[in-house]
Design a protein around this motif. Structure first.
Motif, PDB file in Angstrom:
ATOM      1  N   PHE A 121      27.527  52.713  31.888  1.00 22.56           N
ATOM      2  CA  PHE A 121      27.709  52.153  33.220  1.00 22.56           C
ATOM      3  C   PHE A 121      27.656  53.243  34.294  1.00 22.56           C
ATOM      4  O   PHE A 121      28.122  54.358  34.081  1.00 22.56           O
ATOM      5  N   THR A 122      27.136  52.888  35.454  1.00 24.02           N
ATOM      6  CA  THR A 122      27.274  53.756  36.619  1.00 24.02           C
ATOM      7  C   THR A 122      28.723  53.620  37.095  1.00 24.02           C
ATOM      8  O   THR A 122      29.453  52.716  36.651  1.00 24.02           O
ATOM      9  N   ASP A 123      29.143  54.467  38.025  1.00 24.11           N
ATOM     10  CA  ASP A 123      30.509  54.369  38.552  1.00 24.11           C
ATOM     11  C   ASP A 123      30.758  52.996  39.178  1.00 24.11           C
ATOM     12  O   ASP A 123      31.815  52.403  38.982  1.00 24.11           O
ATOM     13  N   ALA A 124      29.768  52.483  39.905  1.00 20.29           N
ATOM     14  CA  ALA A 124      29.914  51.169  40.547  1.00 20.29           C
ATOM     15  C   ALA A 124      30.008  50.050  39.499  1.00 20.29           C
ATOM     16  O   ALA A 124      30.826  49.136  39.629  1.00 20.29           O
ATOM     17  N   GLN A 125      29.166  50.141  38.465  1.00 23.81           N
ATOM     18  CA  GLN A 125      29.213  49.124  37.412  1.00 23.81           C
ATOM     19  C   GLN A 125      30.553  49.178  36.676  1.00 23.81           C
ATOM     20  O   GLN A 125      31.133  48.140  36.357  1.00 23.81           O
ATOM     21  N   LEU A 126      31.045  50.379  36.407  1.00 27.37           N
ATOM     22  CA  LEU A 126      32.322  50.528  35.709  1.00 27.37           C
ATOM     23  C   LEU A 126      33.458  49.959  36.553  1.00 27.37           C
ATOM     24  O   LEU A 126      34.335  49.268  36.030  1.00 27.37           O
ATOM     25  N   ALA A 127      33.436  50.223  37.855  1.00 22.28           N
ATOM     26  CA  ALA A 127      34.465  49.664  38.739  1.00 22.28           C
ATOM     27  C   ALA A 127      34.412  48.137  38.723  1.00 22.28           C
ATOM     28  O   ALA A 127      35.453  47.475  38.650  1.00 22.28           O
ATOM     29  N   GLY A 128      33.197  47.571  38.768  1.00 25.16           N
ATOM     30  CA  GLY A 128      33.043  46.115  38.704  1.00 25.16           C
ATOM     31  C   GLY A 128      33.530  45.542  37.381  1.00 25.16           C
ATOM     32  O   GLY A 128      34.180  44.493  37.333  1.00 25.16           O
ATOM     33  N   TYR A 129      33.208  46.244  36.295  1.00 25.05           N
ATOM     34  CA  TYR A 129      33.624  45.828  34.949  1.00 25.05           C
ATOM     35  C   TYR A 129      35.147  45.813  34.847  1.00 25.05           C
ATOM     36  O   TYR A 129      35.740  44.847  34.362  1.00 25.05           O
ATOM     37  N   GLU A 130      35.766  46.888  35.325  1.00 21.77           N
ATOM     38  CA  GLU A 130      37.229  46.965  35.268  1.00 21.77           C
ATOM     39  C   GLU A 130      37.870  45.900  36.156  1.00 21.77           C
ATOM     40  O   GLU A 130      38.876  45.299  35.787  1.00 21.77           O
ATOM     41  N   LYS A 131      37.268  45.650  37.324  1.00 24.62           N
ATOM     42  CA  LYS A 131      37.780  44.605  38.217  1.00 24.62           C
ATOM     43  C   LYS A 131      37.684  43.236  37.549  1.00 24.62           C
ATOM     44  O   LYS A 131      38.605  42.422  37.627  1.00 24.62           O
ATOM     45  N   PHE A 132      36.554  42.978  36.875  1.00 31.84           N
ATOM     46  CA  PHE A 132      36.367  41.714  36.150  1.00 31.84           C
ATOM     47  C   PHE A 132      37.502  41.504  35.142  1.00 31.84           C
ATOM     48  O   PHE A 132      38.117  40.443  35.094  1.00 31.84           O
ATOM     49  N   TRP A 133      37.796  42.534  34.328  1.00 30.05           N
ATOM     50  CA  TRP A 133      38.836  42.394  33.318  1.00 30.05           C
ATOM     51  C   TRP A 133      40.222  42.320  33.938  1.00 30.05           C
ATOM     52  O   TRP A 133      41.118  41.655  33.397  1.00 30.05           O
ATOM     53  N   ASP A 134      40.436  42.944  35.081  1.00 31.28           N
ATOM     54  CA  ASP A 134      41.705  42.795  35.796  1.00 31.28           C
ATOM     55  C   ASP A 134      41.882  41.347  36.245  1.00 31.28           C
ATOM     56  O   ASP A 134      42.962  40.782  36.127  1.00 31.28           O
ATOM     57  N   ILE A 135      40.806  40.753  36.766  1.00 29.91           N
ATOM     58  CA  ILE A 135      40.858  39.353  37.211  1.00 29.91           C
ATOM     59  C   ILE A 135      41.146  38.434  36.015  1.00 29.91           C
ATOM     60  O   ILE A 135      41.967  37.521  36.116  1.00 29.91           O
ATOM     61  N   ILE A 136      40.476  38.682  34.899  1.00 28.73           N
ATOM     62  CA  ILE A 136      40.717  37.885  33.691  1.00 28.73           C
ATOM     63  C   ILE A 136      42.181  38.000  33.266  1.00 28.73           C
ATOM     64  O   ILE A 136      42.829  36.999  32.930  1.00 28.73           O
ATOM     65  N   SER A 137      42.720  39.205  33.300  1.00 29.61           N
ATOM     66  CA  SER A 137      44.114  39.426  32.911  1.00 29.61           C
ATOM     67  C   SER A 137      45.068  38.663  33.830  1.00 29.61           C
ATOM     68  O   SER A 137      46.023  38.021  33.364  1.00 29.61           O
ATOM     69  N   VAL A 138      44.816  38.719  35.126  1.00 31.15           N
ATOM     70  CA  VAL A 138      45.657  37.991  36.086  1.00 31.15           C
ATOM     71  C   VAL A 138      45.565  36.490  35.826  1.00 31.15           C
ATOM     72  O   VAL A 138      46.585  35.780  35.812  1.00 31.15           O
ATOM     73  N   GLU A 139      44.350  35.978  35.619  1.00 34.40           N
ATOM     74  CA  GLU A 139      44.161  34.551  35.352  1.00 34.40           C
ATOM     75  C   GLU A 139      44.899  34.116  34.083  1.00 34.40           C
ATOM     76  O   GLU A 139      45.533  33.069  34.057  1.00 34.40           O
ATOM     77  N   LYS A 140      44.823  34.930  33.039  1.00 29.70           N
ATOM     78  CA  LYS A 140      45.535  34.595  31.793  1.00 29.70           C
ATOM     79  C   LYS A 140      47.039  34.574  32.022  1.00 29.70           C
ATOM     80  O   LYS A 140      47.748  33.716  31.494  1.00 29.70           O
ATOM     81  N   THR A 141      47.522  35.526  32.804  1.00 27.69           N
ATOM     82  CA  THR A 141      48.957  35.577  33.105  1.00 27.69           C
ATOM     83  C   THR A 141      49.380  34.343  33.892  1.00 27.69           C
ATOM     84  O   THR A 141      50.400  33.711  33.572  1.00 27.69           O
ATOM     85  N   LEU A 142      48.602  33.990  34.907  1.00 25.98           N
ATOM     86  CA  LEU A 142      48.925  32.802  35.712  1.00 25.98           C
ATOM     87  C   LEU A 142      48.868  31.530  34.870  1.00 25.98           C
ATOM     88  O   LEU A 142      49.734  30.660  34.978  1.00 25.98           O
ATOM     89  N   TYR A 143      47.859  31.428  34.028  1.00 19.52           N
ATOM     90  CA  TYR A 143      47.717  30.264  33.158  1.00 19.52           C
ATOM     91  C   TYR A 143      48.905  30.174  32.194  1.00 19.52           C
ATOM     92  O   TYR A 143      49.483  29.104  32.007  1.00 19.52           O
ATOM     93  N   GLY A 144      49.265  31.325  31.595  1.00 14.59           N
ATOM     94  CA  GLY A 144      50.403  31.343  30.669  1.00 14.59           C
ATOM     95  C   GLY A 144      51.698  30.962  31.364  1.00 14.59           C
ATOM     96  O   GLY A 144      52.517  30.219  30.809  1.00 14.59           O
TER      97      GLY A 144
END
Length: 160
Positions: A121-144
């Motif tokens: 990944f480029t730095d921008a792609q890596l930042a986007g990837y990490e943001k995606f997984w942060d969003i998924i984590s937040v969504e799972k927490t909210l759902y739980g």
């Protein structure tokens, strides 16, 4: 040795402090025997050591060699892992678009594939990837949390 040294040197930009450099490990799978006097030893780990004071080591370059002809798996499981890792090392490259399912079925190999993908990944792609997984984590927490609140509400209603 040459490529390992290049990888070590490339870590720092001109003017950066040497203390920022990290050790570099070179893994070399050799389809030959280069240490014939070390009978069945197939794994060789080298580093820079003072000749007279062997407790004095210069950290930085670590060279690991595996002599494949000397490696003999003792059981089916070891043989299967050997084949899977060799397939990973020989089949996966920058042109790979789809990883074979049998490689992804092994947790260690799946982790290696994921690490390899992230390293490209480029730095921008890596930042986007990490943001995606942060969003998924937040969504799972909210759902739980919502499911837990719903469960408590249902239990409260059941007691009435």
């Amino acid at each position: 040795m040459f490529n390992t040294s290049k990888a070590y040197v490339r870590q720092l930009k001109s003017g950066e402090q040497y203390e920022l450099s990290q050790p570099v490990y070179s893994l070399n799978l050799v389809n030959d025997i280069f240490e014939p006097n070390l009978n069945n030893e197939y794994y060789h780990y080298y580093r820079l050591v003072h000749m007279e004071h062997t407790d004095r080591v210069i950290e930085g370059l670590h060279l690991v060699f595996v002599e494949l002809p000397k490696f003999t798996p003792h059981n089916y499981s070891e043989r299967k892992m050997q084949v899977l890792w060799l397939r990973y090392l020989t089949e996966i490259n920058e042109q790979t678009r789809e990883v074979p399912e049998e490689l992804l079925a092994n947790p260690e190999l799946k982790k290696a594939v994921n690490a390899l993908e992230e390293s490209a990944f480029t730095d921008a792609q890596l930042a986007g990837y990490e943001k995606f997984w942060d969003i998924i984590s937040v969504e799972k927490t909210l759902y739980g949390s919502a499911k837990e609140a719903e469960k408590k509400e249902w239990q409260k209603d059941a007691k009435k």
